[in-house]
Design an enzyme around this catalytic site. Structure first.
Site, PDB file in Angstrom:
ATOM      1  CD  GLU A 178      -2.907  -1.161   2.358  1.00  0.00           C
ATOM      2  OE1 GLU A 178      -2.827  -0.247   3.186  1.00  0.00           O
ATOM      3  OE2 GLU A 178      -3.773  -2.043   2.406  1.00  0.00           O
ATOM      4  CD  GLU A 358      -3.652  -5.878   3.897  1.00  0.00           C
ATOM      5  OE1 GLU A 358      -4.498  -5.049   4.312  1.00  0.00           O
ATOM      6  OE2 GLU A 358      -2.429  -5.714   3.975  1.00  0.00           O
TER       7      GLU A 358
HETATM    8  O1  IFM Z   1      -4.170  -3.109   9.154  1.00  0.00           O
HETATM    9  C1  IFM Z   1      -4.114  -2.611   7.858  1.00  0.00           C
HETATM   10  C2  IFM Z   1      -2.945  -3.211   7.104  1.00  0.00           C
HETATM   11  O2  IFM Z   1      -1.750  -2.963   7.755  1.00  0.00           O
HETATM   12  C3  IFM Z   1      -2.865  -2.620   5.728  1.00  0.00           C
HETATM   13  N1  IFM Z   1      -4.126  -2.677   5.036  1.00  0.00           N
HETATM   14  C4  IFM Z   1      -5.295  -2.248   5.742  1.00  0.00           C
HETATM   15  C5  IFM Z   1      -5.373  -2.917   7.101  1.00  0.00           C
HETATM   16  C6  IFM Z   1      -6.645  -2.455   7.837  1.00  0.00           C
HETATM   17  O3  IFM Z   1      -6.610  -1.076   8.033  1.00  0.00           O
END
Ligand code: IFM
Length: 462
Positions: A178, A358
């Site tokens: 990210e 994710e």
């Molecule tokens: O916890 C975070 C993760 O570190 C990166 N993506 C989003 C998740 C939820 O906010």
């Protein structure tokens, strides 16, 4: 509730929508889970420092202990294996393995990740390693951090060091998790480490993150890496709140900054002219050859999906106020936008196989009599997995899906107030308790494996 009493009736049709070789996993990151902030020769990270800024973290907490994963590796490996996943996505803490961000390597830190990689390998689970999930060594920040071009070269050296020591064990390497979050939340809005507020710096950071990604891929391949190499982006499709011109412009701008600003250069189109025009004097310094490096081919593109972005030129969109379902983060629950996002990537870019690296949700879970009944999370996961299947049905090459997160952990500026895990962590005792969603995932994956085996047998017999 025992696993067999959960609402499992819908498992078989959903499982049948995915092929036998689909990758299922759970994800975490080093700072959010490991603890041991000052142990075993680890250096300070920007997040260790940021947690000390008064008011930076909602509950005033730190990552000093987190889930104490550093000392509970065997138990946690057992937990991961018990779910029946085929992949585990984790990150390396750069300051744990290279405390000064350059030069000397820290043997104890490397040995920890070696144990992790070996433990996964012994259990037949693919290690998916992320090099940068935000915890830059503080010493590099003191020298300018991601705003300084030298950090690009430090990152490439770090990637090579990880390849030398751990490369043989790895199934996949992600350069950055990210980058938008690091650039915008960390350097423009200042609500994440390192807490800088400058749009120009954020734009330069974005460019350096992308450049370091491309150069690291080249260096890893030159070093003989056999791992699959890629980057992970958080992508929220932008949609105008209303059909009025101002909202449509807001949506287009958000799309430029959040999506095209990353995907266009990664897929060889450079930064969109409209984005550079909008940035004006804040546009990044780009040197000859940078854009070619950024467009180095990838083996997969990781997509982190949580919500859509509803853009408005006026008051920000508030899904809860509109009566829409939201998670404990206030994020709208909208699985259909995941399908739309995947279709757009497939349609607009020459993407390699996509992996949802994710997806998950924070809810106000309660541990009652040793159980957490998180039906809302099961519903969230089930509906998003179905949305992923919808995209596959329409031709998207989607190769995997990973749940965020294996266990409750340090949720950045929210501290420990938000629980994303499918395993509950009692922060007083550090005891882990699988929630109903963990039992659901285990049952779902068992069903998928059983159907895949049966399909295999039928094919062999035919
Ligand atoms: O916890 C975070 C993760 O570190 C990166 N993506 C989003 C998740 C939820 O906010």
């Amino acid at each position: 509730m025992p696993a067999h009493a959960l609402p499992h009736a819908d498992l078989a049709p959903l499982a049948a929508r995915f092929p036998a070789d689909f990758t299922w996993g759970v994800a975490t990151s080093a700072f959010q889970l490991e603890g041991g902030a000052r142990e075993g020769g680890k250096g300070e990270s920007v997040w260790d420092r940021f947690c000390r800024v008064p008011g930076a973290i909602a509950d005033g907490s730190t990552g000093d202990v987190a889930c104490d994963h550093l000392h509970r590796l065997d138990e946690d490996l057992g937990l991961i294996a018990s779910l029946g996943v085929g992949a585990y996505r984790f990150s390396v803490s750069w300051p744990r393995v290279q405390p000064h961000g350059r030069g000397v390597w820290n043997e104890k830190g490397l040995a920890f990740y070696e144990r992790l990689g070996d433990g996964l390998g012994a259990r037949g689970i693919q290690p998916w390693l992320t090099l940068n999930h935000w915890d830059l060594p503080q010493v590099l920040q003191d020298d300018g951090g991601w705003a300084a071009r030298d950090t690009v070269h430090r990152f490439v050296d770090y990637a090579q060091g990880i390849q030398r020591r751990l490369g043989d064990r790895l199934h996949a390497i992600t350069t950055h998790n990210e980058p938008w979050v690091v650039a915008v939340l960390g350097h423009e809005k200042g609500i994440f480490a390192p807490g800088i507020r400058s749009r120009a710096i954020a734009a330069q950071v974005q460019h350096h993150l992308l450049l370091s990604h491309g150069l690291a891929l080249q260096a890893l391949r030159a070093a003989g890496s056999r791992a699959r190499l890629g980057i992970v982006l958080n992508l929220s499709p932008s949609e105008p709140m209303t059909d009025c011109a101002a909202d449509r412009v807001a949506a287009r701008l958000a799309d430029l900054h959040g999506l095209r600003g990353y995907l266009d250069p990664l897929f060889g189109r450079g930064y969109p002219a409209e984005l550079l025009a909008e940035l004006g004097a804040d546009a990044p310094q780009v040197e000859p050859g940078d854009l070619q490096a950024i467009a180095t081919p990838m083996d997969y593109l990781g997509v982190n999906y949580y919500m859509r972005h509803v853009a408005s030129a006026g008051e920000p969109f508030d899904p809860a106020a509109q009566g829409l379902p939201v998670t404990d983060m206030g994020w709208e629950i909208c699985p259909a936008a995941l399908t739309r996002l995947l279709l757009r990537l497939h349609r607009d870019y020459p993407v390699p196989p996509l992996v949802i690296t994710e997806n998950g949700a924070a809810f106000r879970d309660a541990l009652v009599d040793g159980r957490v009944h998180d039906a809302d999370r099961i519903d969230y996961l089930r509906r998003h997995i179905a949305a992923a299947a919808d995209a596959r049905d329409q031709g998207v090459a989607l190769a995997g899906y990973m749940v965020w997160s294996l266990m409750d952990n340090f949720e950045w500026a929210s501290g420990y107030t938000k629980r994303f895990g499918i395993v509950h962590v009692d922060y007083a005792t550090l005891r882990r308790t699988p929630k109903d969603s963990a039992h659901w995932l285990r049952a779902f994956l068992a069903r998928h494996a059983a159907q895949s085996d049966a399909g295999e047998r039928t094919r062999c017999a035919a």
